[in-house]
Write a protein that holds these residues in place. Structure first.
Motif, PDB file in Angstrom:
ATOM      1  N   GLU A  86       1.255  -1.591 -65.657  1.00 45.06           N
ATOM      2  CA  GLU A  86       0.790  -0.292 -65.168  1.00 45.06           C
ATOM      3  C   GLU A  86       0.304  -0.452 -63.725  1.00 45.06           C
ATOM      4  OE1 GLU A  86      -0.876   2.617 -67.966  1.00 45.06           O
ATOM      5  OE2 GLU A  86      -2.709   2.497 -66.756  1.00 45.06           O
ATOM      6  N   ALA A  87       0.935   0.296 -62.823  1.00 42.61           N
ATOM      7  CA  ALA A  87       0.681   0.141 -61.392  1.00 42.61           C
ATOM      8  C   ALA A  87       1.494   1.188 -60.637  1.00 42.61           C
ATOM      9  CB  ALA A  87       1.076  -1.259 -60.918  1.00 42.61           C
ATOM     10  N   ASP A  88       1.312   1.210 -59.321  1.00 38.55           N
ATOM     11  CA  ASP A  88       2.180   1.991 -58.438  1.00 38.55           C
ATOM     12  C   ASP A  88       3.301   1.077 -57.962  1.00 38.55           C
ATOM     13  OD1 ASP A  88      -0.673   3.616 -56.943  1.00 38.55           O
ATOM     14  OD2 ASP A  88       0.618   4.320 -58.571  1.00 38.55           O
ATOM     15  N   TYR A  89       4.507   1.631 -57.881  1.00 35.79           N
ATOM     16  CA  TYR A  89       5.664   0.877 -57.416  1.00 35.79           C
ATOM     17  C   TYR A  89       6.291   1.606 -56.225  1.00 35.79           C
ATOM     18  CZ  TYR A  89       5.212  -1.907 -61.599  1.00 35.79           C
ATOM     19  OH  TYR A  89       4.724  -2.758 -62.569  1.00 35.79           O
ATOM     20  N   PHE A  90       6.558   0.845 -55.180  1.00 34.35           N
ATOM     21  CA  PHE A  90       7.136   1.398 -53.959  1.00 34.35           C
ATOM     22  C   PHE A  90       8.460   0.709 -53.652  1.00 34.35           C
ATOM     23  CE2 PHE A  90       3.475   3.797 -52.426  1.00 34.35           C
ATOM     24  CZ  PHE A  90       2.406   3.155 -53.045  1.00 34.35           C
ATOM     25  N   CYS A  91       9.462   1.499 -53.274  1.00 35.73           N
ATOM     26  CA  CYS A  91      10.691   0.906 -52.753  1.00 35.73           C
ATOM     27  C   CYS A  91      10.621   0.919 -51.226  1.00 35.73           C
ATOM     28  CB  CYS A  91      11.943   1.642 -53.239  1.00 35.73           C
ATOM     29  SG  CYS A  91      12.088   3.368 -52.753  1.00 35.73           S
ATOM     30  N   GLN A  92      11.403   0.069 -50.610  1.00 36.11           N
ATOM     31  CA  GLN A  92      11.407  -0.053 -49.158  1.00 36.11           C
ATOM     32  C   GLN A  92      12.775  -0.483 -48.682  1.00 36.11           C
ATOM     33  OE1 GLN A  92      11.750  -3.097 -47.231  1.00 36.11           O
ATOM     34  NE2 GLN A  92      10.452  -2.915 -45.453  1.00 36.11           N
ATOM     35  N   SER A  93      13.177   0.020 -47.529  1.00 31.75           N
ATOM     36  CA  SER A  93      14.356  -0.460 -46.849  1.00 31.75           C
ATOM     37  C   SER A  93      14.104  -0.328 -45.348  1.00 31.75           C
ATOM     38  CB  SER A  93      15.595   0.317 -47.309  1.00 31.75           C
ATOM     39  OG  SER A  93      16.772  -0.315 -46.829  1.00 31.75           O
ATOM     40  N   TYR A  94      15.145  -0.426 -44.556  1.00 30.49           N
ATOM     41  CA  TYR A  94      14.971  -0.388 -43.109  1.00 30.49           C
ATOM     42  C   TYR A  94      16.258   0.125 -42.495  1.00 30.49           C
ATOM     43  CZ  TYR A  94      17.162  -4.846 -44.072  1.00 30.49           C
ATOM     44  OH  TYR A  94      17.991  -5.808 -44.574  1.00 30.49           O
ATOM     45  N   ASP A  95      16.157   0.603 -41.246  1.00 28.51           N
ATOM     46  CA  ASP A  95      17.348   1.160 -40.631  1.00 28.51           C
ATOM     47  C   ASP A  95      17.977   0.157 -39.662  1.00 28.51           C
ATOM     48  OD1 ASP A  95      15.472   3.380 -38.382  1.00 28.51           O
ATOM     49  OD2 ASP A  95      15.876   1.226 -38.263  1.00 28.51           O
ATOM     50  N   VAL A  96      18.999   0.600 -38.950  1.00 31.41           N
ATOM     51  CA  VAL A  96      19.727  -0.308 -38.071  1.00 31.41           C
ATOM     52  C   VAL A  96      18.867  -0.809 -36.917  1.00 31.41           C
ATOM     53  CG1 VAL A  96      21.992   0.600 -38.634  1.00 31.41           C
ATOM     54  CG2 VAL A  96      20.658   1.662 -36.800  1.00 31.41           C
ATOM     55  N   ASN A  97      17.785  -0.094 -36.629  1.00 28.28           N
ATOM     56  CA  ASN A  97      16.872  -0.497 -35.571  1.00 28.28           C
ATOM     57  C   ASN A  97      15.675  -1.272 -36.099  1.00 28.28           C
ATOM     58  OD1 ASN A  97      18.342   0.834 -33.435  1.00 28.28           O
ATOM     59  ND2 ASN A  97      17.614   2.766 -34.308  1.00 28.28           N
ATOM     60  N   ASP A  98      15.793  -1.758 -37.336  1.00 25.40           N
ATOM     61  CA  ASP A  98      14.723  -2.533 -37.981  1.00 25.40           C
ATOM     62  C   ASP A  98      13.428  -1.742 -38.112  1.00 25.40           C
ATOM     63  OD1 ASP A  98      15.643  -5.880 -36.825  1.00 25.40           O
ATOM     64  OD2 ASP A  98      16.209  -4.731 -38.590  1.00 25.40           O
ATOM     65  N   HIS A  99      13.545  -0.420 -38.249  1.00 27.37           N
ATOM     66  CA  HIS A  99      12.385   0.404 -38.562  1.00 27.37           C
ATOM     67  C   HIS A  99      12.272   0.491 -40.073  1.00 27.37           C
ATOM     68  CE1 HIS A  99      12.092   2.780 -34.530  1.00 27.37           C
ATOM     69  NE2 HIS A  99      12.317   1.506 -34.345  1.00 27.37           N
ATOM     70  N   GLY A 100      11.113   0.131 -40.604  1.00 27.48           N
ATOM     71  CA  GLY A 100      10.932   0.165 -42.040  1.00 27.48           C
ATOM     72  C   GLY A 100      10.798   1.577 -42.581  1.00 27.48           C
ATOM     73  N   VAL A 101      11.217   1.759 -43.827  1.00 24.53           N
ATOM     74  CA  VAL A 101      11.089   3.039 -44.517  1.00 24.53           C
ATOM     75  C   VAL A 101      10.594   2.759 -45.933  1.00 24.53           C
ATOM     76  CG1 VAL A 101      12.277   5.115 -45.321  1.00 24.53           C
ATOM     77  CG2 VAL A 101      13.005   4.009 -43.188  1.00 24.53           C
ATOM     78  N   PHE A 102       9.537   3.438 -46.342  1.00 20.74           N
ATOM     79  CA  PHE A 102       9.004   3.295 -47.693  1.00 20.74           C
ATOM     80  C   PHE A 102       9.255   4.568 -48.492  1.00 20.74           C
ATOM     81  CE2 PHE A 102       6.650  -0.650 -47.851  1.00 20.74           C
ATOM     82  CZ  PHE A 102       6.383  -0.936 -46.520  1.00 20.74           C
ATOM     83  N   GLY A 103       9.493   4.390 -49.765  1.00 18.52           N
ATOM     84  CA  GLY A 103       9.474   5.519 -50.677  1.00 18.52           C
ATOM     85  C   GLY A 103       8.037   5.958 -50.912  1.00 18.52           C
ATOM     86  N   GLY A 104       7.863   7.144 -51.478  1.00 16.74           N
ATOM     87  CA  GLY A 104       6.532   7.696 -51.657  1.00 16.74           C
ATOM     88  C   GLY A 104       5.717   7.041 -52.760  1.00 16.74           C
ATOM     89  N   GLY A 105       6.377   6.238 -53.585  1.00 17.29           N
ATOM     90  CA  GLY A 105       5.667   5.537 -54.651  1.00 17.29           C
ATOM     91  C   GLY A 105       5.783   6.237 -55.993  1.00 17.29           C
ATOM     92  N   THR A 106       5.796   5.438 -57.035  1.00 19.30           N
ATOM     93  CA  THR A 106       5.869   5.936 -58.409  1.00 19.30           C
ATOM     94  C   THR A 106       4.742   5.326 -59.218  1.00 19.30           C
ATOM     95  OG1 THR A 106       8.279   6.170 -58.323  1.00 19.30           O
ATOM     96  CG2 THR A 106       7.261   6.027 -60.513  1.00 19.30           C
ATOM     97  N   LYS A 107       3.965   6.172 -59.859  1.00 18.81           N
ATOM     98  CA  LYS A 107       2.891   5.683 -60.725  1.00 18.81           C
ATOM     99  C   LYS A 107       3.451   5.439 -62.117  1.00 18.81           C
ATOM    100  CE  LYS A 107      -1.710   6.805 -62.505  1.00 18.81           C
ATOM    101  NZ  LYS A 107      -2.280   5.518 -62.055  1.00 18.81           N
ATOM    102  N   LEU A 108       3.409   4.190 -62.555  1.00 17.77           N
ATOM    103  CA  LEU A 108       3.873   3.827 -63.891  1.00 17.77           C
ATOM    104  C   LEU A 108       2.689   3.761 -64.841  1.00 17.77           C
ATOM    105  CD1 LEU A 108       5.861   2.761 -66.034  1.00 17.77           C
ATOM    106  CD2 LEU A 108       5.490   0.463 -65.099  1.00 17.77           C
ATOM    107  N   THR A 109       2.765   4.547 -65.888  1.00 19.79           N
ATOM    108  CA  THR A 109       1.759   4.522 -66.944  1.00 19.79           C
ATOM    109  C   THR A 109       2.376   3.909 -68.189  1.00 19.79           C
ATOM    110  OG1 THR A 109       0.701   6.515 -66.062  1.00 19.79           O
ATOM    111  CG2 THR A 109       0.174   5.902 -68.334  1.00 19.79           C
ATOM    112  N   VAL A 110       1.704   2.923 -68.743  1.00 16.25           N
ATOM    113  CA  VAL A 110       2.170   2.286 -69.972  1.00 16.25           C
ATOM    114  C   VAL A 110       1.190   2.676 -71.076  1.00 16.25           C
ATOM    115  CG1 VAL A 110       2.746   0.112 -71.114  1.00 16.25           C
ATOM    116  CG2 VAL A 110       3.109   0.369 -68.646  1.00 16.25           C
ATOM    117  N   LEU A 111       1.646   3.565 -71.948  1.00  9.98           N
ATOM    118  CA  LEU A 111       0.742   4.098 -72.955  1.00  9.98           C
ATOM    119  C   LEU A 111       1.245   3.873 -74.378  1.00  9.98           C
ATOM    120  CD1 LEU A 111       2.823   6.561 -73.242  1.00  9.98           C
ATOM    121  CD2 LEU A 111       1.216   7.825 -71.806  1.00  9.98           C
TER     122      LEU A 111
END
Lengths: 111, 115
Positions: A86-111
């Motif tokens: 249980e945590a927040d998970y973020f994806c990330q990539s980068y563009d051709v100019n090496d500028h990073g890009v993050f996803g907004g995040g996903t909260k995973l609940t394990v219930l």
């Protein structure tokens, strides 16, 4: 530049499998590696997947990553869920100019 | 073991300046690009800036370009972020990370911009 879109939240029961998606808005998802980070409350992020599908040492093989060019998205799959996942998970990539890009995040609940 | 240790955060007034440092160990520092990422309170991660291994190439988010400067001293295994003309929206935890891929993260240092 492009955006990475993740679901705001997902939930699943212990022992089950969950998949978190990360969709790239423009350009080919396969053009640049995708990473996934886990962040528990009050802690720094840690890498669970890098270069699309590689696991750092110490990350259990319950965590796996993949990309799908047909949907232009990356996915993080966690099997045999544990409450400790249980945590927040973020994806990330980068563009051709090496500028990073993050996803907004996903909260995973394990219930 | 690869380790990154940030320092230099604190409380600063709007318009003020701050310099963050990140000391690296456990790998050949000069061989790898380095990245700064920040996280506003209760928000997601935001890429701030990256620098190549030798320091010859630097990259900035539009939100900080012209105000922040990334640099490194490879003889000291240290990464820096000079932050000028700080705004309230720069408040957050600042992390340094190894490579553009951010495969290893520091524990973060907190910056608060407030009067």
């Amino acid at each position: 530049n492009f955006m990475l879109t993740q679901p705001h939240s997902v939930s699943e029961s212990p022992g089950k499998t969950v998949t978190i998606s990360c969709t790239r808005s423009s350009g080919n998802i396969a053009s640049n590696y995708v990473q996934w980070y886990q962040q528990r409350p009050g802690s720094a992020p840690t890498t669970v997947i890098y270069e699309d599908n590689q696991r750092p040492s110490g990350v259990p093989d319950r965590f796996s990553g993949s990309i799908d060019s047909s949907s232009n998205s990356a996915s993080l799959t966690i099997s045999a869920l544990r409450t400790e996942d249980e945590a927040d998970y973020f994806c990330q990539s980068y563009d051709v100019n090496d500028h990073g890009v993050f996803g907004g995040g996903t909260k995973l609940t394990v219930l | 073991e690869v380790q990154l240790l940030e320092s230099g955060g604190g409380l600063v007034q709007p318009g003020g300046s701050l310099r963050l440092s990140c000391v690296a160990s456990g790998f050949t520092f000069s061989s790898d690009a380095m990245t700064w990422v920040r996280q506003a309170p209760g928000k997601g991660l935001e890429w701030v800036s990256s620098i190549s291994g030798r320091g010859g190439s630097t990259y900035y988010a539009d939100s900080v370009r012209g105000r922040f400067t990334i640099s490194r001293d490879n003889s000291k295994n240290t990464l820096y972020l000079q932050m000028n003309s700080l705004r309230a929206e720069d408040t957050g935890v600042y992390y340094c990370a190894k490579r553009i891929l951010c495969d290893v993260w520091g524990q973060g240092t907190t910056v608060t911009v407030s009067s």
